[in-house]
Design a protein around this motif. Structure first.
Motif, PDB file in Angstrom:
ATOM      1  N   VAL A  26       0.811  -1.228   0.000  1.00 22.47           N
ATOM      2  CA  VAL A  26       0.000   0.000   0.000  1.00 22.47           C
ATOM      3  C   VAL A  26       0.840   1.272   0.000  1.00 22.47           C
ATOM      4  O   VAL A  26       0.365   2.338  -0.407  1.00 22.47           O
ATOM      5  N   LYS A  27       2.071   1.185   0.443  1.00 19.44           N
ATOM      6  CA  LYS A  27       2.947   2.371   0.407  1.00 19.44           C
ATOM      7  C   LYS A  27       3.698   2.482  -0.926  1.00 19.44           C
ATOM      8  O   LYS A  27       4.495   3.397  -1.122  1.00 19.44           O
ATOM      9  N   GLY A  28       3.509   1.512  -1.804  1.00 21.19           N
ATOM     10  CA  GLY A  28       4.147   1.592  -3.126  1.00 21.19           C
ATOM     11  C   GLY A  28       5.577   1.069  -3.153  1.00 21.19           C
ATOM     12  O   GLY A  28       6.249   1.154  -4.188  1.00 21.19           O
ATOM     13  N   TYR A  29       6.048   0.509  -2.038  1.00 18.94           N
ATOM     14  CA  TYR A  29       7.453   0.055  -2.004  1.00 18.94           C
ATOM     15  C   TYR A  29       7.697  -1.138  -2.927  1.00 18.94           C
ATOM     16  O   TYR A  29       8.763  -1.281  -3.529  1.00 18.94           O
ATOM     17  N   ASP A  30       6.699  -2.017  -2.993  1.00 20.94           N
ATOM     18  CA  ASP A  30       6.845  -3.187  -3.875  1.00 20.94           C
ATOM     19  C   ASP A  30       6.926  -2.735  -5.341  1.00 20.94           C
ATOM     20  O   ASP A  30       7.807  -3.171  -6.088  1.00 20.94           O
ATOM     21  N   ALA A  31       6.034  -1.835  -5.731  1.00 19.76           N
ATOM     22  CA  ALA A  31       6.063  -1.305  -7.100  1.00 19.76           C
ATOM     23  C   ALA A  31       7.386  -0.586  -7.354  1.00 19.76           C
ATOM     24  O   ALA A  31       7.974  -0.702  -8.440  1.00 19.76           O
ATOM     25  N   ARG A  32       7.881   0.150  -6.352  1.00 16.53           N
ATOM     26  CA  ARG A  32       9.149   0.861  -6.494  1.00 16.53           C
ATOM     27  C   ARG A  32      10.303  -0.104  -6.750  1.00 16.53           C
ATOM     28  O   ARG A  32      11.163   0.139  -7.603  1.00 16.53           O
ATOM     29  N   GLY A  33      10.323  -1.216  -6.026  1.00 19.81           N
ATOM     30  CA  GLY A  33      11.364  -2.219  -6.241  1.00 19.81           C
ATOM     31  C   GLY A  33      11.339  -2.732  -7.675  1.00 19.81           C
ATOM     32  O   GLY A  33      12.375  -2.929  -8.312  1.00 19.81           O
ATOM     33  N   LYS A  34      10.124  -2.920  -8.213  1.00 23.60           N
ATOM     34  CA  LYS A  34       9.996  -3.419  -9.587  1.00 23.60           C
ATOM     35  C   LYS A  34      10.430  -2.355 -10.603  1.00 23.60           C
ATOM     36  O   LYS A  34      11.020  -2.684 -11.641  1.00 23.60           O
ATOM     37  N   VAL A  35      10.130  -1.104 -10.304  1.00 24.82           N
ATOM     38  CA  VAL A  35      10.603  -0.014 -11.165  1.00 24.82           C
ATOM     39  C   VAL A  35      12.130  -0.007 -11.194  1.00 24.82           C
ATOM     40  O   VAL A  35      12.747   0.160 -12.266  1.00 24.82           O
ATOM     41  N   ALA A  36      12.738  -0.221 -10.034  1.00 22.86           N
ATOM     42  CA  ALA A  36      14.213  -0.269  -9.975  1.00 22.86           C
ATOM     43  C   ALA A  36      14.757  -1.411 -10.827  1.00 22.86           C
ATOM     44  O   ALA A  36      15.737  -1.247 -11.559  1.00 22.86           O
ATOM     45  N   ILE A  37      14.109  -2.571 -10.751  1.00 20.87           N
ATOM     46  CA  ILE A  37      14.554  -3.730 -11.537  1.00 20.87           C
ATOM     47  C   ILE A  37      14.417  -3.434 -13.036  1.00 20.87           C
ATOM     48  O   ILE A  37      15.319  -3.717 -13.829  1.00 20.87           O
ATOM     49  N   VAL A  62      16.216  -2.603 -18.431  1.00 15.95           N
ATOM     50  CA  VAL A  62      15.855  -1.984 -19.704  1.00 15.95           C
ATOM     51  C   VAL A  62      16.794  -0.838 -20.065  1.00 15.95           C
ATOM     52  O   VAL A  62      17.201  -0.700 -21.214  1.00 15.95           O
ATOM     53  N   PHE A  63      17.151  -0.036 -19.058  1.00 20.47           N
ATOM     54  CA  PHE A  63      17.956   1.141 -19.369  1.00 20.47           C
ATOM     55  C   PHE A  63      19.394   1.027 -18.864  1.00 20.47           C
ATOM     56  O   PHE A  63      20.207   1.926 -19.083  1.00 20.47           O
ATOM     57  N   GLY A  64      19.704  -0.073 -18.154  1.00 23.66           N
ATOM     58  CA  GLY A  64      21.058  -0.248 -17.649  1.00 23.66           C
ATOM     59  C   GLY A  64      21.453   0.801 -16.635  1.00 23.66           C
ATOM     60  O   GLY A  64      22.626   1.135 -16.497  1.00 23.66           O
ATOM     61  N   VAL A  65      20.471   1.324 -15.920  1.00 26.32           N
ATOM     62  CA  VAL A  65      20.747   2.412 -14.975  1.00 26.32           C
ATOM     63  C   VAL A  65      20.331   1.999 -13.557  1.00 26.32           C
ATOM     64  O   VAL A  65      19.213   1.543 -13.335  1.00 26.32           O
ATOM     65  N   ASP A  66      21.264   2.163 -12.619  1.00 25.92           N
ATOM     66  CA  ASP A  66      20.974   1.880 -11.213  1.00 25.92           C
ATOM     67  C   ASP A  66      20.477   3.156 -10.546  1.00 25.92           C
ATOM     68  O   ASP A  66      21.260   4.043 -10.209  1.00 25.92           O
ATOM     69  N   LEU A  67      19.166   3.262 -10.392  1.00 29.86           N
ATOM     70  CA  LEU A  67      18.603   4.503  -9.847  1.00 29.86           C
ATOM     71  C   LEU A  67      18.792   4.619  -8.346  1.00 29.86           C
ATOM     72  O   LEU A  67      18.941   5.716  -7.809  1.00 29.86           O
ATOM     73  N   GLY A  68      18.810   3.479  -7.673  1.00 33.94           N
ATOM     74  CA  GLY A  68      18.776   3.519  -6.212  1.00 33.94           C
ATOM     75  C   GLY A  68      17.334   3.737  -5.768  1.00 33.94           C
ATOM     76  O   GLY A  68      16.648   4.614  -6.290  1.00 33.94           O
ATOM     77  N   LEU A  69      16.870   2.915  -4.839  1.00 37.96           N
ATOM     78  CA  LEU A  69      15.455   2.987  -4.451  1.00 37.96           C
ATOM     79  C   LEU A  69      15.055   4.379  -3.976  1.00 37.96           C
ATOM     80  O   LEU A  69      13.963   4.857  -4.265  1.00 37.96           O
ATOM     81  N   ASN A  70      15.958   5.037  -3.259  1.00 34.68           N
ATOM     82  CA  ASN A  70      15.572   6.314  -2.646  1.00 34.68           C
ATOM     83  C   ASN A  70      15.362   7.444  -3.636  1.00 34.68           C
ATOM     84  O   ASN A  70      14.700   8.439  -3.312  1.00 34.68           O
ATOM     85  N   SER A  71      15.910   7.290  -4.837  1.00 38.87           N
ATOM     86  CA  SER A  71      15.732   8.377  -5.792  1.00 38.87           C
ATOM     87  C   SER A  71      14.472   8.180  -6.643  1.00 38.87           C
ATOM     88  O   SER A  71      14.194   8.975  -7.540  1.00 38.87           O
ATOM     89  N   ILE A  72      13.718   7.107  -6.357  1.00 43.19           N
ATOM     90  CA  ILE A  72      12.460   6.897  -7.085  1.00 43.19           C
ATOM     91  C   ILE A  72      11.323   7.480  -6.255  1.00 43.19           C
ATOM     92  O   ILE A  72      10.964   6.933  -5.204  1.00 43.19           O
ATOM     93  N   SER A  73      10.793   8.581  -6.697  1.00 41.25           N
ATOM     94  CA  SER A  73       9.706   9.249  -5.987  1.00 41.25           C
ATOM     95  C   SER A  73       8.521   8.289  -5.837  1.00 41.25           C
ATOM     96  O   SER A  73       8.039   7.731  -6.835  1.00 41.25           O
TER      97      SER A  73
END
Lengths: 349, 349
Positions: free
Chosen positions: B225-236, B241-252
């Protein structure tokens, strides 16, 4: 004395011949122009287009590779490409250094010719074939597939269903370990566009007129509105997914031209959308296949597919229902289906 | 005297070790039980499960292959599987005749452990790895990917996003020749289920309660419900896809727990659906990534995805928008992701 020997790594080659220089081939050539270096690096293969034949635009043959840039400029200007390097009576299938033939001429659903003959000749002469022509695949898959196996070459036709939207590559590569039990799809963008317009209040005739103006429907819209195009795609899916040659005539087919105002109003009242659905269902060893307009509720994922978009819902044993949605036509979209098929041939041979 | 020699063709072997005997591994084992002969014929490879470790259910090692039938029966009865063939302190990564380790233990989004350590040890010891654990891939992809390349093994994680619905295999196999510019997805089935219920008039608390009863949401639903699971998938997805390590904390990241009744009512009034959207957009060399609830009109394909279904819309240069829709969880669904990854390893090595 020491001789230093350098290890030089040679790329494989992939020499392509193209039959038919219409929209699809143009799309492919534009993509290839951008991606030639990438293919060379990623797959260690040098792609060259060495020969082209088009009944209207002329012929070319250059064993060192045709300059795609110059070719596209000529086509842009509407110029004939003939340079006397290839005679009309010399078929691409007989040119020895061609590895793969892109067959993008034309065909019908009666004989599949001339595409059918081009494909047969190419396979018989040991050339891989990529085609976007539905006729020969719908009508002659069993024969052509045998011919490909016999000659140890590949026959690919991603663009015949959903243009470049991954369909056969999805089924082959991603769903290989699962078993498909049912397929339902919106396989004809033109009729879906007309249905979407009709749901908004347009008459069939007006909606068809707009589709024709926009270039979605041809001057003779019979294949689209009578469901024959969708039927051809159902036949191709049956070949590929279930290994069964149904024969076009055994696929019960109703088009969208038969939908009455009353049916449309009734669907609207119930919050449903009418969609032209091509479907295949496997029960035991039987395949039930048909094409017909169906009134679908909002809980049916295909109900919400609007406009020229295509979609296929695939039911499998392990995954249940998955759906792929995407374009069903277009220059780059269908051009990509050819490019994607060429890459598959490179990867697998 | 004539000696007749028969040419005997031997299959390759694929010996598997499994860490973690939860739902995912059960699903995989059930599929493998049905598909072992098919794999043997189609890929000329004999798959055997030779070792299993589960912190609760016990350990097993049998170099000749564990009888999956008997194993599943034991698990059905809730029996411990321990047979003293494998000591707790003996890691699977050190068993020489294991080729591939299925890592299906557990992890979090803080350290990714214990899954992270299991994966690292396996790759370091030259084992292919298939995992369904999001934590280690979201947090440590760059390191793990390097380790896989260095050891000439494969690291696969299809099940971390959309369970077995083809995502990474679709991107790798079917979209390889295209360039992805944007990804938007409904990546968390639990929150989508809650949102679908809320659109029908349920309060957030009631909808969450139903989701928990049905087993869609965990006792502690924070990650969903806080979106953390979706955020982890966005990071993956960003890694892959883009070869970029965003880091979880930089994903709003905003979850669905912050949606007010007012926002829901406003969306409904405009005929829109609120969906939790994880998105990535590439502009030049910049990746903009976020997770947030968005009010989507009916013309947005993601708007119509209901219940626990997941979906990813992929924008590419040549195809425009395509979308894949399917399950995001489930025993056989996620088990299939593992099976599909194992097949990919077999095909590519």
């Amino acid at each position: 004395m020491n001789f230093v020997r350098e290890l030089v790594k040679y790329n494989s080659k992939m020499n392509i011949g193209i039959i038919g220089l219409g929209t699809v081939s143009r799309g492919f050539l534009e993509i290839l122009q951008e991606k030639t270096n990438w293919v060379s690096q990623k797959f260690e293969t040098d792609i060259k287009v060495v020969a082209i034949k088009d009944i209207m635009k002329g012929n070319m043959y250059n064993p060192k590779g045709i300059d795609i840039n110059i070719l596209l400029q000529k086509l842009d200007k509407g110029e004939n490409i003939n340079d006397d390097s290839l005679k009309d009576e010399h078929p691409l299938s007989k040119i020895e250094d061609i590895d793969l033939i892109i067959e993008a001429s034309y065909s019908d659903y009666k004989t599949g010719d001339p595409a059918y003959t081009f494909i047969k000749d190419a396979l018989s002469n040991g050339k891989h074939v990529v085609t976007t022509n539905k006729g020969p695949v719908a009508l002659h898959y069993t024969e052509l597939n045998k011919l490909a196996i016999k000659n140890n070459v590949s026959l690919r036709y991603e663009g015949t269903v959903l243009s470049g939207t991954p369909t056969f590559s999805l089924i082959e590569e991603c769903l290989a370990g699962d078993d498909i039990t049912e397929i339902r799809g919106i396989l004809n963008g033109t009729s879906n566009y007309i249905l979407s317009k009709m749901a908004g209040g347009e008459s069939f005739e007006n909606a068809l007129g707009v589709a024709q103006q926009k270039g979605y429907a041809e001057a003779d819209p019979t294949n689209d509105v009578k469901g024959y195009d969708a039927r051809g795609k159902v036949a191709i899916l049956s070949h590929k997914v279930f290994g069964v040659d149904l024969g076009l005539n055994s696929i019960s087919t109703k088009g969208i031209d038969a939908i009455s105002k009353k049916e449309l109003d009734a669907a609207k009242k119930e919050g449903k959308n009418i969609r032209l659905i091509g479907s295949l269902k496997k029960t035991g060893n039987t395949i039930e296949a048909k094409v017909q307009p169906e009134a679908l509720g909002q809980d049916d994922a295909l109900s919400n597919i609007d406009g020229v978009t295509n979609a296929i819902e695939i039911s499998t044993v392990y995954l249940g229902k998955i759906m792929i949605t995407g374009p069903g036509a277009g220059k780059l979209e269908t051009g990509y289906s050819v490019f994607s098929d060429v890459l598959s041939v490179i990867k697998n041979f």
